[in-house]
Design an enzyme around this catalytic site. Structure first.
Site, PDB file in Angstrom:
ATOM      1  N   ARG A  18       0.832  -1.211   0.000  1.00 38.26           N
ATOM      2  CA  ARG A  18       0.000   0.000   0.000  1.00 38.26           C
ATOM      3  C   ARG A  18       0.863   1.256   0.000  1.00 38.26           C
ATOM      4  O   ARG A  18       0.588   2.213  -0.721  1.00 38.26           O
ATOM      5  CB  ARG A  18      -0.959   0.017   1.196  1.00 38.26           C
ATOM      6  CG  ARG A  18      -2.061  -1.023   1.084  1.00 38.26           C
ATOM      7  CD  ARG A  18      -2.948  -1.025   2.301  1.00 38.26           C
ATOM      8  NE  ARG A  18      -2.131  -1.317   3.485  1.00 38.26           N
ATOM      9  CZ  ARG A  18      -2.477  -1.027   4.724  1.00 38.26           C
ATOM     10  NH1 ARG A  18      -3.625  -0.435   4.979  1.00 38.26           N
ATOM     11  NH2 ARG A  18      -1.694  -1.334   5.725  1.00 38.26           N
ATOM     12  N   ASN A  36      -6.364  -2.636   2.220  1.00 30.08           N
ATOM     13  CA  ASN A  36      -6.352  -4.090   2.328  1.00 30.08           C
ATOM     14  C   ASN A  36      -7.782  -4.591   2.434  1.00 30.08           C
ATOM     15  O   ASN A  36      -8.628  -3.956   3.066  1.00 30.08           O
ATOM     16  CB  ASN A  36      -5.589  -4.539   3.574  1.00 30.08           C
ATOM     17  CG  ASN A  36      -4.089  -4.408   3.429  1.00 30.08           C
ATOM     18  OD1 ASN A  36      -3.550  -4.323   2.336  1.00 30.08           O
ATOM     19  ND2 ASN A  36      -3.400  -4.385   4.555  1.00 30.08           N
TER      20      ASN A  36
END
Length: 90
Positions: A18, A36
């Protein structure tokens, strides 16, 4: 401008994916979010020019980090959404 929903699977959680995706998106001047999912995938919503989104997806698949292993990456066009910046959703 267009917006794409990008689903990424593989070794993409707990390895800095990320953070790396956010850094790349900002370098390419894309806006959107990354988060996520409970199933182990990562979901990205990104807005930008079509060619830039394609470049973003190519770079996500290859070369973000030696610890990241993208197995599949799928994209779907969704209604265009304007974001102020690109950020991680926790």
């Amino acid at each position: 401008m267009e917006t794409q929903k990008i689903l990424v699977s593989g070794q993409v959680q707990g390895v800095g994916f990320r953070w790396s995706a956010t850094r790349l998106a900002k370098q390419l001047t894309l806006t959107g979010t990354v988060r996520n999912l409970a199933n182990g995938q990562v979901e990205i919503i990104a807005t930008g020019e079509s060619a830039t989104l394609q470049q973003f997806c190519q770079q996500l698949k290859h070369g973000l980090s030696p610890w990241i292993n993208v197995m599949t990456l799928t994209t779907h066009s969704i209604p265009t959404h304007q974001f102020a910046d690109f950020r991680i959703i926790i």
